[in-house]
Scaffold this motif. Structure first.
Motif, mmCIF file in Angstrom:
data_model
loop_
_atom_site.group_PDB
_atom_site.id
_atom_site.type_symbol
_atom_site.label_atom_id
_atom_site.label_comp_id
_atom_site.label_asym_id
_atom_site.label_seq_id
_atom_site.Cartn_x
_atom_site.Cartn_y
_atom_site.Cartn_z
ATOM 1 N N ARG A 93 0.800 -1.195 0.326
ATOM 2 C CA ARG A 93 -0.024 0.034 0.012
ATOM 3 C C ARG A 93 0.746 1.226 -0.135
ATOM 4 N NH1 ARG A 93 -3.689 2.508 4.828
ATOM 5 N NH2 ARG A 93 -4.970 4.291 3.524
ATOM 6 N N VAL A 94 1.886 1.473 0.725
ATOM 7 C CA VAL A 94 2.702 2.371 0.893
ATOM 8 C C VAL A 94 3.770 2.565 -0.589
ATOM 9 C CG1 VAL A 94 5.117 3.174 1.597
ATOM 10 C CG2 VAL A 94 3.376 2.340 3.370
ATOM 11 N N MET A 95 3.970 1.415 -1.233
ATOM 12 C CA MET A 95 4.713 1.723 -2.428
ATOM 13 C C MET A 95 3.910 2.074 -3.634
ATOM 14 S SD MET A 95 7.565 0.918 -1.537
ATOM 15 C CE MET A 95 8.505 -0.211 -0.119
ATOM 16 N N THR A 96 2.617 1.578 -3.443
ATOM 17 C CA THR A 96 1.612 2.093 -4.749
ATOM 18 C C THR A 96 1.154 3.472 -4.301
ATOM 19 O OG1 THR A 96 -0.219 0.982 -3.348
ATOM 20 C CG2 THR A 96 0.743 -0.229 -5.188
ATOM 21 N N GLY A 97 1.020 3.762 -2.774
ATOM 22 C CA GLY A 97 0.805 5.305 -2.681
ATOM 23 C C GLY A 97 1.675 6.035 -2.858
ATOM 24 N N ILE A 98 2.932 5.582 -3.167
ATOM 25 C CA ILE A 98 3.985 6.600 -3.641
ATOM 26 C C ILE A 98 3.964 6.802 -5.271
ATOM 27 C CG2 ILE A 98 6.309 6.881 -4.280
ATOM 28 C CD1 ILE A 98 7.139 5.451 -1.735
ATOM 29 N N THR A 99 3.527 5.970 -5.691
ATOM 30 C CA THR A 99 3.166 5.887 -7.282
ATOM 31 C C THR A 99 1.909 6.950 -7.643
ATOM 32 O OG1 THR A 99 4.170 4.056 -7.790
ATOM 33 C CG2 THR A 99 2.645 4.861 -9.426
ATOM 34 N N ARG A 100 0.913 6.742 -6.622
ATOM 35 C CA ARG A 100 -0.349 7.408 -6.883
ATOM 36 C C ARG A 100 -0.616 8.641 -6.102
ATOM 37 N NH1 ARG A 100 -3.521 1.883 -5.732
ATOM 38 N NH2 ARG A 100 -3.218 0.678 -7.598
ATOM 39 N N LEU A 101 0.444 9.083 -5.421
ATOM 40 C CA LEU A 101 0.705 10.336 -4.768
ATOM 41 C C LEU A 101 0.464 11.432 -5.968
ATOM 42 C CD1 LEU A 101 0.844 11.418 -1.865
ATOM 43 C CD2 LEU A 101 3.357 11.984 -2.625
ATOM 44 N N PRO A 102 -0.332 12.683 -5.628
ATOM 45 C CA PRO A 102 -0.072 13.525 -6.923
ATOM 46 C C PRO A 102 1.052 14.154 -6.993
ATOM 47 C CG PRO A 102 -2.032 13.764 -5.372
ATOM 48 C CD PRO A 102 -1.132 12.817 -4.677
ATOM 49 N N GLN A 103 2.006 14.394 -6.198
ATOM 50 C CA GLN A 103 3.381 15.008 -6.299
ATOM 51 C C GLN A 103 4.226 14.026 -6.545
ATOM 52 O OE1 GLN A 103 1.372 14.768 -3.153
ATOM 53 N NE2 GLN A 103 1.302 16.940 -2.453
ATOM 54 N N PRO A 104 5.207 14.377 -7.657
ATOM 55 C CA PRO A 104 6.448 13.653 -7.751
ATOM 56 C C PRO A 104 7.056 13.153 -6.434
ATOM 57 C CG PRO A 104 6.064 15.363 -9.232
ATOM 58 C CD PRO A 104 5.281 15.732 -8.375
ATOM 59 N N VAL A 105 7.874 11.977 -6.419
ATOM 60 C CA VAL A 105 8.519 11.709 -5.249
ATOM 61 C C VAL A 105 9.937 11.356 -5.644
ATOM 62 C CG1 VAL A 105 8.699 10.172 -3.333
ATOM 63 C CG2 VAL A 105 6.529 10.874 -4.135
ATOM 64 N N ILE A 106 10.945 11.953 -5.061
ATOM 65 C CA ILE A 106 12.356 11.684 -5.306
ATOM 66 C C ILE A 106 13.003 10.919 -4.245
ATOM 67 C CG2 ILE A 106 14.712 12.725 -5.767
ATOM 68 C CD1 ILE A 106 12.830 15.447 -6.684
ATOM 69 N N ALA A 107 13.653 10.012 -4.342
ATOM 70 C CA ALA A 107 14.450 9.232 -3.577
ATOM 71 C C ALA A 107 15.734 9.989 -3.494
ATOM 72 C CB ALA A 107 14.432 7.614 -3.864
ATOM 73 N N GLN A 108 16.422 9.898 -2.310
ATOM 74 C CA GLN A 108 17.676 10.448 -2.071
ATOM 75 C C GLN A 108 18.385 9.328 -1.359
ATOM 76 O OE1 GLN A 108 18.691 14.554 -0.457
ATOM 77 N NE2 GLN A 108 19.927 13.491 1.088
#
Length: 235
Positions: A93-108
């Motif tokens: 759910r967390v992983m798909t939530g990142i994909t479905r989050l409206p904002q782009p997500v960057i991993a550092q």
């Protein structure tokens, strides 16, 4: 750093989420997943945030699930079956939530990103890593196949390379991860945060509504046949 397991800091439209459990290499424990899910739910409704950055405190980005926690569950009456199922379902759910989050997500990313930690990198929309970072889906080395990390990994890199990583448990370097498409680029550790911040500011500087619509369209069409993808686009 405080004693919170996940720290959120907002600055000029960018929300930085720091995995703050360095003692276990920021493992995706039961508590860490709960904290991430809570923040993802909050961010999805926060129009003031245009970009999200996920990074790790201490010497590593994320070492996957908390194996000590999982070992304790083995003592439960069902051998931990229900707890494992719940953990993996919430992780998905967390992983798909990142994909479905409206904002782009960057991993550092720095140090290591292994198993579910590698899955976390693969689930983010963008990723920048220190050039000495190592990536692996190495569960097979301890008798566990990285089935859920496999889902995100195979949507990032070519199949044969993904299968090799999954079945050998071998690590790859950050430059190799960039070649395969797991990350956008590898940079010296000293410049990692600055490089990530520069990318975040660039994306945050675009029209938020346009980027949100674009991200949703990107993931919707990428899984479609060609004709359906063109038909899906709303001009």
């Amino acid at each position: 750093m405080t004693d919170r397991i996940l720290i959120r800091e907002d600055h000029k439209g960018v929300a930085r989420l720091t995995l703050n459990s360095p003692a276990n290499l920021n493992a995706l424990s039961d508590a860490m997943l709960a904290a991430l899910q809570s923040q993802l739910d909050a961010l999805a409704a926060d129009d003031s945030i245009r970009v999200v950055v996920i990074n790790g405190a201490g010497k590593a980005f994320c070492a996957g699930h908390d194996l000590k926690e999982m070992t304790r569950w083995r003592a439960q009456d069902d051998g931990g079956t229900a707890s494992f199922a719940d953990l993996f379902n919430r992780c998905a759910r967390v992983m798909t939530g990142i994909t479905r989050l409206p904002q782009p997500v960057i991993a550092q990313v720095h140090g290591i990103a292994t198993a579910a930690g590698c899955q976390l990198v693969a689930s983010c929309d963008l990723a920048i890593a220190a050039d000495d970072t190592r990536f692996g889906v190495n569960g097979v080395n301890i008798g566990l196949f990285c089935s859920t990390p496999m889902v995100a990994l195979t949507r990032n890199i070519p199949r044969k390379q993904a299968f090799e990583m999954l079945t050998t448990g071998q690590f790859i370097t950050a430059p190799r991860a960039a070649e395969l498409g797991l990350i956008n680029r590898a940079v010296p550790l000293a410049g990692l945060e600055a490089e990530t911040d520069a990318l975040a500011r660039t994306v945050a500087g675009k029209q938020g509504a346009v980027v949100r619509i674009g991200k949703a369209a990107f993931y919707a069409q990428v899984e479609m046949p060609l004709d359906a993808a063109y038909g899906h686009l709303d001009f």
